[in-house]
Design a protein around this motif. Structure first.
Motif, PDB file in Angstrom:
ATOM      1  N   HIS A 140      12.744 -17.898  23.798  1.00 16.67           N
ATOM      2  CA  HIS A 140      12.610 -16.906  24.873  1.00 16.67           C
ATOM      3  C   HIS A 140      11.696 -15.739  24.562  1.00 16.67           C
ATOM      4  O   HIS A 140      11.986 -14.602  24.944  1.00 16.67           O
ATOM      5  CB  HIS A 140      14.002 -16.390  25.284  1.00 16.67           C
ATOM      6  N   TYR A 141      10.612 -16.005  23.876  1.00 15.22           N
ATOM      7  CA  TYR A 141       9.619 -14.945  23.722  1.00 15.22           C
ATOM      8  C   TYR A 141       8.818 -14.842  25.017  1.00 15.22           C
ATOM      9  O   TYR A 141       8.455 -15.851  25.620  1.00 15.22           O
ATOM     10  CB  TYR A 141       8.699 -15.231  22.533  1.00 15.22           C
ATOM     11  N   GLY A 197       7.859  -0.300  22.699  1.00 16.70           N
ATOM     12  CA  GLY A 197       9.254  -0.571  23.050  1.00 16.70           C
ATOM     13  C   GLY A 197       9.603  -2.044  23.149  1.00 16.70           C
ATOM     14  O   GLY A 197      10.701  -2.394  23.555  1.00 16.70           O
ATOM     15  N   HIS A 198       8.670  -2.925  22.777  1.00 18.59           N
ATOM     16  CA  HIS A 198       8.972  -4.358  22.825  1.00 18.59           C
ATOM     17  C   HIS A 198       9.613  -4.790  21.514  1.00 18.59           C
ATOM     18  O   HIS A 198       9.416  -4.167  20.476  1.00 18.59           O
ATOM     19  CB  HIS A 198       7.692  -5.171  23.052  1.00 18.59           C
ATOM     20  N   ARG A 199      10.367  -5.894  21.593  1.00 19.64           N
ATOM     21  CA  ARG A 199      10.871  -6.486  20.362  1.00 19.64           C
ATOM     22  C   ARG A 199       9.751  -7.327  19.768  1.00 19.64           C
ATOM     23  O   ARG A 199       9.090  -8.085  20.493  1.00 19.64           O
ATOM     24  CB  ARG A 199      12.085  -7.376  20.648  1.00 19.64           C
ATOM     25  N   VAL A 200       9.514  -7.211  18.477  1.00 19.61           N
ATOM     26  CA  VAL A 200       8.390  -7.917  17.858  1.00 19.61           C
ATOM     27  C   VAL A 200       8.861  -8.707  16.641  1.00 19.61           C
ATOM     28  O   VAL A 200       9.505  -8.160  15.747  1.00 19.61           O
ATOM     29  CB  VAL A 200       7.283  -6.923  17.414  1.00 19.61           C
ATOM     30  N   ASP A 238       6.273  -2.632   4.917  1.00 21.11           N
ATOM     31  CA  ASP A 238       7.574  -1.950   4.967  1.00 21.11           C
ATOM     32  C   ASP A 238       7.613  -0.887   6.050  1.00 21.11           C
ATOM     33  O   ASP A 238       8.635  -0.703   6.707  1.00 21.11           O
ATOM     34  CB  ASP A 238       7.900  -1.307   3.604  1.00 21.11           C
ATOM     35  N   ASN A 239       6.469  -0.191   6.234  1.00 26.53           N
ATOM     36  CA  ASN A 239       6.409   0.804   7.303  1.00 26.53           C
ATOM     37  C   ASN A 239       6.664   0.160   8.657  1.00 26.53           C
ATOM     38  O   ASN A 239       7.388   0.700   9.488  1.00 26.53           O
ATOM     39  CB  ASN A 239       5.051   1.506   7.312  1.00 26.53           C
ATOM     40  N   LEU A 240       6.045  -0.999   8.873  1.00 26.80           N
ATOM     41  CA  LEU A 240       6.238  -1.702  10.142  1.00 26.80           C
ATOM     42  C   LEU A 240       7.697  -2.133  10.285  1.00 26.80           C
ATOM     43  O   LEU A 240       8.275  -2.088  11.370  1.00 26.80           O
ATOM     44  CB  LEU A 240       5.308  -2.919  10.232  1.00 26.80           C
ATOM     45  N   ARG A 241       8.285  -2.544   9.169  1.00 27.89           N
ATOM     46  CA  ARG A 241       9.694  -2.958   9.195  1.00 27.89           C
ATOM     47  C   ARG A 241      10.569  -1.766   9.583  1.00 27.89           C
ATOM     48  O   ARG A 241      11.488  -1.895  10.379  1.00 27.89           O
ATOM     49  CB  ARG A 241      10.069  -3.488   7.803  1.00 27.89           C
ATOM     50  N   LYS A 242      10.232  -0.607   9.020  1.00 26.79           N
ATOM     51  CA  LYS A 242      10.992   0.610   9.354  1.00 26.79           C
ATOM     52  C   LYS A 242      10.867   0.932  10.839  1.00 26.79           C
ATOM     53  O   LYS A 242      11.766   1.505  11.437  1.00 26.79           O
ATOM     54  CB  LYS A 242      10.485   1.802   8.538  1.00 26.79           C
ATOM     55  N   MET A 243       9.733   0.577  11.418  1.00 23.66           N
ATOM     56  CA  MET A 243       9.535   0.837  12.846  1.00 23.66           C
ATOM     57  C   MET A 243      10.264  -0.190  13.708  1.00 23.66           C
ATOM     58  O   MET A 243      10.313  -0.054  14.930  1.00 23.66           O
ATOM     59  CB  MET A 243       8.032   0.828  13.176  1.00 23.66           C
ATOM     60  N   GLY A 244      10.796  -1.232  13.080  1.00 26.32           N
ATOM     61  CA  GLY A 244      11.594  -2.197  13.838  1.00 26.32           C
ATOM     62  C   GLY A 244      11.019  -3.595  13.940  1.00 26.32           C
ATOM     63  O   GLY A 244      11.626  -4.477  14.555  1.00 26.32           O
ATOM     64  N   VAL A 245       9.857  -3.811  13.351  1.00 27.28           N
ATOM     65  CA  VAL A 245       9.260  -5.148  13.418  1.00 27.28           C
ATOM     66  C   VAL A 245      10.079  -6.106  12.542  1.00 27.28           C
ATOM     67  O   VAL A 245      10.453  -5.769  11.421  1.00 27.28           O
ATOM     68  CB  VAL A 245       7.791  -5.123  12.930  1.00 27.28           C
ATOM     69  N   PRO A 298      11.083   3.795  24.724  1.00 24.05           N
ATOM     70  CA  PRO A 298      12.379   3.146  24.990  1.00 24.05           C
ATOM     71  C   PRO A 298      12.226   1.625  25.107  1.00 24.05           C
ATOM     72  O   PRO A 298      11.192   1.133  25.557  1.00 24.05           O
ATOM     73  CB  PRO A 298      12.807   3.740  26.333  1.00 24.05           C
ATOM     74  N   ALA A 299      13.282   0.908  24.718  1.00 20.84           N
ATOM     75  CA  ALA A 299      13.227  -0.558  24.712  1.00 20.84           C
ATOM     76  C   ALA A 299      12.918  -1.115  26.100  1.00 20.84           C
ATOM     77  O   ALA A 299      13.470  -0.659  27.102  1.00 20.84           O
ATOM     78  CB  ALA A 299      14.543  -1.116  24.210  1.00 20.84           C
ATOM     79  N   THR A 300      12.015  -2.086  26.123  1.00 20.43           N
ATOM     80  CA  THR A 300      11.630  -2.695  27.401  1.00 20.43           C
ATOM     81  C   THR A 300      12.432  -3.955  27.681  1.00 20.43           C
ATOM     82  O   THR A 300      12.422  -4.466  28.787  1.00 20.43           O
ATOM     83  CB  THR A 300      10.141  -3.103  27.370  1.00 20.43           C
ATOM     84  N   GLY A 301      13.089  -4.488  26.651  1.00 20.81           N
ATOM     85  CA  GLY A 301      13.813  -5.747  26.832  1.00 20.81           C
ATOM     86  C   GLY A 301      12.915  -6.964  26.713  1.00 20.81           C
ATOM     87  O   GLY A 301      13.373  -8.093  26.820  1.00 20.81           O
ATOM     88  N   LYS A 302      11.609  -6.736  26.498  1.00 20.88           N
ATOM     89  CA  LYS A 302      10.674  -7.870  26.350  1.00 20.88           C
ATOM     90  C   LYS A 302      10.455  -8.162  24.860  1.00 20.88           C
ATOM     91  O   LYS A 302      10.576  -7.276  24.026  1.00 20.88           O
ATOM     92  CB  LYS A 302       9.331  -7.515  26.990  1.00 20.88           C
TER      93      LYS A 302
END
Lengths: 489, 295
Positions: free
Chosen positions: A237-238, A173-176, A208-215, A147-151
């Motif tokens: 704000h990283y 769960g971090h945004r990257v 592309d796989n990493l992109r699919k995972m949300g990177v 789950p997203a951590t918000g970091k």
């Protein structure tokens, strides 16, 4: 229940290692298609059956990213290739890449007990097989994210260290966001390693796989120039930054004549070919010296030099000669690459050192003045250091020369981040346990810390950093006690 | 993709582009450059930034059609897109109070020298700007040159505008008149910069030149832009682009810049025969990216 291998160990040891099918050397020395063609499913199963399921699998402990090789091999034996690939992905975000470029003989396969008596289990070839099988099946076993951590984490550099850290951190769960200075993602995997060893579509597939995972990827951003580390933290704000910019600046030999036309750094030559596709000029705009029917000399003994000399051969060079100041035993290049290069007709001129590049009146290279060397006492790297043999001077004809003499630290990040501690050679100083730098929230790994090394070591550094970054983001605790790290000379 | 918000012709085969590039606009300082690429099969070429507007998030570049990529770029219009732009690269110009500074710029080099001239004037220097061009059609930004300087001279090779002669003639005249000049910046073709260096070095006038060596990545990674400064190798992209003119080895620079001359001609010729196709290829990039985005 997976099918177990019931063959007695004695019988397993009798099975011969399945050879990797290869493109014919004569044919491939004129094209850029991949040399290794990949194992068939049948061969992969036979190869997997050679594993004796030993008590202490050194293949796992010798792997810089700790792939659970034994479990993966068992799944291959059972014929469940997708499960094997998914198992692999738990520890290695880029299996199609590492299966092709890792120095397995020094790592997993070097640790394999089967190798004590015969040839080790071909773990690298198996890894490649399941990664390719998975990709071609279209049934990707991508792990699910926590789950997203918000970091949020900014990763500087999309080479092997950056990509593997991105894969691990997105799962937590971090945004990257990954920032890349060039227009294409993959770092050295794209600009450095040639198509015939690592097809660029494979790299794009893993990205592309990493992109699919949300990177999220942002190309054309030179951190240190387009934006600084401080700005990424304060304005964008990283919460944490991972610096994985790679080794950077090419070293030259410091001999007269290196400015002649026709003399390249390995980085430039390979970038023109791999990133810019200059071998397809004029269909592609970027030019490169036309070495067809010319003599080419490549200086160095590492994988980069090997890539350059084999590339020159493919471009149609009359002669492609590798010049190295020590002997073949000391060459840092992977054994497989040396073997392939010889098959392709690369000439090896060992114990030879260029002392001057010679040119014509218009400034074009005509040859390299060289000295013969002999090995003397061991130096600080433990290798016997080469000593010039007096009076052994000779001229090697060359219209193009490529210098693969290593790299030094790129100064862009360090120069724009005054509180980032660096060592004498301008590499970033980290705490080896935690990969933390002297600056709160900033971590570093890969060649920008160690100096030029290998893809898998950079990936290992990326994974280590990911663990540490996750811990920092979760606990908020930062203790700075960076120790000097050993930098490769 | 980077949107061209304004494209207009400013001289013979010279075009000015205002491009959306917010990151670069925020950071750009006089003397810095960008590298751009127009399409998937395109080369990367460095171009100096004329100015930027951090609020609007735009950078302005000025391009003279010389080779294939510059010629193709100059076919683009307002509303078109550039595939890749990276920057700002290189060190900014050194801005300090020298006293009287002379800025010598050749044609399109004027655009590159303008921001530095403005900055030098702003810190209290007396700025003498000498713009040179082949003919009247290639004189660019005259108004801006006058604004950025305290004294401006326009020189043309054929005398069709301003005074007849090279920029170095004007500098020579000023020096012969006993004008004290404390600092010189020269931006333009290599023979011009070399001539300036030869003139000022014996007089001990600090002189900087902005070098245009061949680059690929622009971040120090390839070393293709290496130049000789005395006996030291420097990379124009990360150590420059401005260097002390008195130690620049112009001979090596000229020789290295000629490395791909035949290929450049071949590319240009091929382009001239396929202009429309090439332009369509650039324009198709945007549609492709949009489709990928929406799909």
């Amino acid at each position: 229940m997976v099918e177990k291998n019931t063959l007695p160990n004695k019988e397993r040891m009798k099975i011969e290692r399945r050879p990797m099918p290869e493109q014919n050397p004569e044919l491939r020395s004129h094209n850029f298609k991949e040399v290794n063609l990949g194992l068939s499913a049948e061969d992969a199963r036979i190869e997997a059956s050679r594993c004796i399921a030993c008590g202490k699998p050194a293949c796992v402990t010798t792997c810089p990213v700790g792939v659970k090789v034994r479990e993966v091999v068992d799944l291959i034996y059972a014929g469940d290739y997708l499960a094997a690939a998914a198992k692999m992905r738990e520890d290695n975000a880029l299996p199609a890449i590492t299966g092709r470029v890792c120095p397995q003989e020094d790592q997993c396969e070097g640790g394999c007990i089967v190798g004590n008596k015969g040839k080790p289990v071909a773990i690298g070839n198996l890894e490649r097989f399941i990664a390719d099988f998975e990709r071609e099946s279209g049934k990707l076993g991508l792990p699910t994210n926590d789950p997203a951590t918000g970091k949020s984490v900014a990763i500087v550099g999309s080479g092997p260290a950056g990509l593997s850290a991105a894969g691990d951190l997105i799962q937590k769960g971090h945004r990257v966001t990954v920032f890349e200075a060039l227009h294409e993602l993959g770092g050295v995997l794209i600009y450095g390693i040639p198509e015939f060893r690592l097809p660029k579509d494979i790299v794009r597939g893993e990205v592309d796989n990493l992109r699919k995972m949300g990177v999220v990827f942002e190309t054309n951003v030179v951190v240190g120039k387009s934006v600084t580390i401080d700005e990424l933290m304060q304005d964008e704000h990283y919460d944490a930054i991972f610096v994985a910019t790679g080794a950077g600046l090419p070293k030259f030999l410091g001999i007269p004549g290196e400015h002649l036309n026709g003399v390249y750094s390995a980085n430039e030559f390979l970038t023109r070919i791999n990133l810019m596709r200059a071998y397809r000029f004029p269909e592609y705009d970027e030019p490169v010296y036309d070495c067809r029917d010319r003599d080419v000399v490549v200086v160095g003994g590492g994988n980069t030099a090997m890539d350059a000399v084999r590339t020159a051969k493919r471009l149609g060079a009359k002669s492609a000669t590798l010049v190295y100041r020590r002997s073949e035993v000391e060459m840092p290049a992977r054994k497989e690459e040396v073997h392939h290069a010889k098959e392709e007709g690369i000439q090896f001129l060992m114990l030879t050192n260029p002392i001057e590049m010679l040119g014509d009146e218009k400034g074009w290279l005509t040859g390299a003045r060289c000295m013969r060397m002999e090995l003397g006492e061991p130096d600080e790297s433990g290798r016997r250091s080469p000593v010039e043999i007096k009076g052994s001077e000779f001229i090697l004809p060359a219209n193009m020369a490529v210098i693969g003499a290593g790299t030094s630290a790129n100064p862009l990040i360090q120069g724009s981040t005054p509180d980032l501690k660096t060592n004498k050679k301008n590499y970033i100083v980290i705490d080896e346990e935690t990969t933390r730098t002297s600056k709160r929230g900033v971590f570093a790994g890969g060649d920008i810390v160690t100096g030029g090394a290998t893809v898998i070591l950079a990936m290992g550094a990326g994974r280590k950093a990911a663990v540490s970054i996750h811990e920092y983001l979760t606990t908020g605790v930062w203790e700075t006690a960076p120790k000097e790290t050993a930098t490769k000379a | 993709m980077f949107k061209i918000v304004e494209a207009r012709s400013v001289g013979f085969k010279i075009k000015q582009f205002v491009i959306e590039a917010p990151r670069i606009a925020r950071k750009q300082k006089p003397g810095q450059f960008i590298i751009l690429r127009l399409h998937d099969a395109g080369e990367r070429i460095p171009l100096t930034i004329k100015c930027s507007d951090p609020k609007a998030g735009t950078v302005t570049i000025v391009v003279q059609s010389i080779g294939k990529t510059t010629s193709l770029l100059n076919l683009l219009e307002t509303g078109d897109y550039i595939l890749d732009i990276v920057g700002p690269l290189g060190h900014p110009s050194e801005i300090e109070k020298f006293g009287t500074v002379a800025i010598l710029a050749g044609s399109v080099g004027t655009a590159m020298a303008l921001p530095t001239a403005n900055a030098l004037k702003a810190v209290g220097n007396h700025v003498v700007f000498i713009e040179g061009a082949r003919n009247t059609e290639m004189v660019v930004f005259e108004d801006e040159v006058r604004q950025a300087s305290n004294e401006a001279y326009i020189m043309t090779d054929d005398g069709t505008y301003g005074e007849k002669g090279l920029v170095t003639k004007k500098l020579n005249d000023l020096l012969a008149d006993g004008r004290k000049i404390d600092f010189v910046l020269a931006v333009g073709p290599v023979p011009m910069m070399r001539a300036v260096a030869q003139m000022t070095a014996p007089l001990g006038i600090k002189t900087m030149v902005s070098l245009n060596s061949i680059m690929v990545d622009g971040t120090g990674m390839c070393g293709g832009c290496r130049v000789l400064m005395g006996d030291k190798t420097k990379f124009a992209c990360v150590d420059g682009p401005e260097f002390d003119a008195s130690i620049v080895n112009f001979e090596v620079l000229t020789q290295r810049n000629a490395m791909y001359r035949d290929k450049e001609l071949q590319s240009l010729q091929r382009f001239e025969e396929n202009k429309e196709k090439e332009l369509a290829q650039v324009r198709a990039q945007y549609a492709k990216q949009e489709a990928a985005h929406n799909g």
